[in-house]
Write a protein that holds these residues in place. Structure first.
Motif, short mmCIF file in Angstrom:
data_model
loop_
_atom_site.label_atom_id
_atom_site.label_comp_id
_atom_site.label_asym_id
_atom_site.label_seq_id
_atom_site.Cartn_x
_atom_site.Cartn_y
_atom_site.Cartn_z
N ARG A 187 0.83 -1.21 0.00
CA ARG A 187 0.00 0.00 0.00
C ARG A 187 0.86 1.26 0.00
O ARG A 187 0.56 2.23 -0.68
CB ARG A 187 -0.92 -0.01 1.22
CG ARG A 187 -1.91 1.15 1.27
CD ARG A 187 -2.88 0.98 2.42
NE ARG A 187 -3.76 -0.15 2.21
CZ ARG A 187 -4.65 -0.60 3.11
NH1 ARG A 187 -4.71 -0.01 4.30
NH2 ARG A 187 -5.43 -1.61 2.84
N ALA A 188 1.96 1.22 0.76
CA ALA A 188 2.87 2.36 0.79
C ALA A 188 3.49 2.62 -0.58
O ALA A 188 3.62 3.77 -1.01
CB ALA A 188 3.96 2.13 1.84
N LEU A 189 3.87 1.55 -1.27
CA LEU A 189 4.46 1.70 -2.60
C LEU A 189 3.43 2.20 -3.61
O LEU A 189 3.76 2.97 -4.52
CB LEU A 189 5.05 0.36 -3.07
CG LEU A 189 6.30 -0.11 -2.33
CD1 LEU A 189 6.71 -1.50 -2.79
CD2 LEU A 189 7.45 0.87 -2.54
N THR A 190 2.18 1.77 -3.47
CA THR A 190 1.11 2.25 -4.35
C THR A 190 0.91 3.75 -4.20
O THR A 190 0.79 4.49 -5.19
CB THR A 190 -0.21 1.52 -4.05
OG1 THR A 190 -0.04 0.12 -4.27
CG2 THR A 190 -1.34 2.04 -4.95
N LEU A 191 0.89 4.22 -2.95
CA LEU A 191 0.73 5.66 -2.70
C LEU A 191 1.97 6.43 -3.16
O LEU A 191 1.85 7.56 -3.64
CB LEU A 191 0.46 5.90 -1.22
CG LEU A 191 -0.96 5.54 -0.77
CD1 LEU A 191 -1.05 5.46 0.74
CD2 LEU A 191 -1.96 6.55 -1.31
N LEU A 192 3.14 5.82 -3.02
CA LEU A 192 4.36 6.46 -3.52
C LEU A 192 4.28 6.65 -5.03
O LEU A 192 4.65 7.72 -5.55
CB LEU A 192 5.58 5.61 -3.15
CG LEU A 192 6.92 6.10 -3.69
CD1 LEU A 192 7.27 7.48 -3.11
CD2 LEU A 192 8.03 5.09 -3.37
N ALA A 193 3.79 5.64 -5.75
CA ALA A 193 3.64 5.75 -7.20
C ALA A 193 2.64 6.84 -7.56
O ALA A 193 2.86 7.62 -8.50
CB ALA A 193 3.19 4.40 -7.78
N ALA A 194 1.53 6.92 -6.81
CA ALA A 194 0.53 7.97 -7.07
C ALA A 194 1.13 9.35 -6.82
O ALA A 194 0.87 10.30 -7.58
CB ALA A 194 -0.69 7.75 -6.18
N ASP A 195 1.94 9.46 -5.77
CA ASP A 195 2.57 10.74 -5.45
C ASP A 195 3.57 11.14 -6.54
O ASP A 195 3.73 12.32 -6.85
CB ASP A 195 3.27 10.64 -4.10
CG ASP A 195 3.71 11.99 -3.57
OD1 ASP A 195 2.93 12.94 -3.68
OD2 ASP A 195 4.83 12.09 -3.06
N ALA A 196 4.25 10.15 -7.13
CA ALA A 196 5.22 10.43 -8.19
C ALA A 196 4.52 10.90 -9.47
O ALA A 196 5.02 11.77 -10.18
CB ALA A 196 6.05 9.18 -8.46
N LEU A 197 3.36 10.33 -9.78
CA LEU A 197 2.63 10.70 -11.00
C LEU A 197 1.91 12.04 -10.86
O LEU A 197 1.62 12.69 -11.86
CB LEU A 197 1.60 9.61 -11.34
CG LEU A 197 2.16 8.29 -11.86
CD1 LEU A 197 1.07 7.24 -11.91
CD2 LEU A 197 2.78 8.48 -13.25
N ALA A 198 1.65 12.45 -9.63
CA ALA A 198 0.83 13.64 -9.38
C ALA A 198 1.41 14.92 -10.00
O ALA A 198 0.66 15.70 -10.62
CB ALA A 198 0.60 13.82 -7.88
N PRO A 199 2.73 15.22 -9.87
CA PRO A 199 3.24 16.46 -10.48
C PRO A 199 3.07 16.51 -11.99
O PRO A 199 2.81 17.57 -12.56
CB PRO A 199 4.72 16.46 -10.08
CG PRO A 199 4.83 15.55 -8.92
CD PRO A 199 3.78 14.51 -9.13
#
Length: 253
Positions: A173-185
């Motif tokens: 779950r932490a890695l999934t949110l990290l990926a979402a945070d990376a795509l956000a910008p």
């Protein structure tokens, strides 16, 4: 398209931050100290001057851009205080929990971690939007904002992973949110390709974003950098970050 390409660098830096969070914390204070210095420099030397130039009108004797600066600072402060109060109530609940309530508390803690991580993802979307809006204001503004945002996204990636795990969520779950945070910008920067922001609104937004950045630098990143290692090296990294932004802006101008 330049803004989207720069946002891709923020994407990579966010992933790097998350990777470092998994591997080591020994030198994190130096990186965070430098990132805070970059943010302070970009606010003082570029964002605020540009915001005042773009939105010079006054309200009761104060430039509109500076009013938006105060509004941005206070907005993130109110949001963080609300989260802190919520966490305080969670702590009170933990103190009075027994038996079958323990599982509910664990679920509640995971929810707080997810909420905090999702807030960081939303903030990263605004980071990308800021890059796109800054490049509309000019290449110089876009460049320095991009440097500050990319540096800051290291901390975002680090914190997204750390906070998610800290509150009991699993690694996947932490890695999934990290990926979402990376795509956000990248998503935020792409949004600005669809329309052109007026000069006045751009100045107001840059003022608001300045307050937002200054709060993150002084209230979140700097205390976090100094709390485990209150050393001179961390302070020197912060000063170096401010000086670096001064040089960048001077050469770009």
């Amino acid at each position: 398209m330049t803004a989207v390409l720069v946002a891709a660098a923020a994407f990579l830096m966010t992933l790097v931050g998350g990777f470092v969070a998994q591997r080591t914390r020994d030198r994190r204070h130096l990186v965070l100290g430098f990132a805070a210095g970059l943010m302070l420099g970009v606010v003082a030397f570029d964002l605020l001057p540009e915001a005042i130039h773009q939105a010079p009108g006054e309200v009761h004797g104060v430039p509109q851009a500076l009013l938006m600066f105060a509004a941005g600072f206070l907005t993130i402060h109110v949001v963080e205080r609300a989260v802190a109060i919520h966490r305080g109530h969670e702590g009170e609940y933990a103190a009075h929990s027994h038996g079958h309530h323990v599982h509910d508390h664990s679920t509640g803690r995971q929810g707080i971690g997810l909420t905090a991580a999702l807030a960081l993802v939303g903030h990263s979307v605004m980071d990308g939007f800021a890059i796109g809006a800054a490049f509309q204001a000019g290449t110089t503004v876009g460049t320095v904002v991009a440097i500050a945002v990319v540096a800051h996204d290291f901390a975002d990636g680090f914190n997204t992973y750390t906070i998610t795990r800290l509150y009991g969520n699993n690694r996947r779950r932490a890695l999934t949110l990290l990926a979402a945070d990376a795509l956000a910008p990248v998503s935020g920067a792409a949004i600005t390709l669809a329309f052109t922001i007026s000069e006045h609104l751009l100045g107001l937004y840059l003022g608001f974003f300045s307050g937002f950045l200054l709060y993150l630098a002084t209230s979140d990143i700097l205390p976090e950098a100094h709390s485990p290692h209150p050393s001179r090296s961390t302070l020197l990294c912060t000063v170096a970050g401010v000086g670096f932004m001064w040089l960048v802006i001077g050469f770009a101008g």
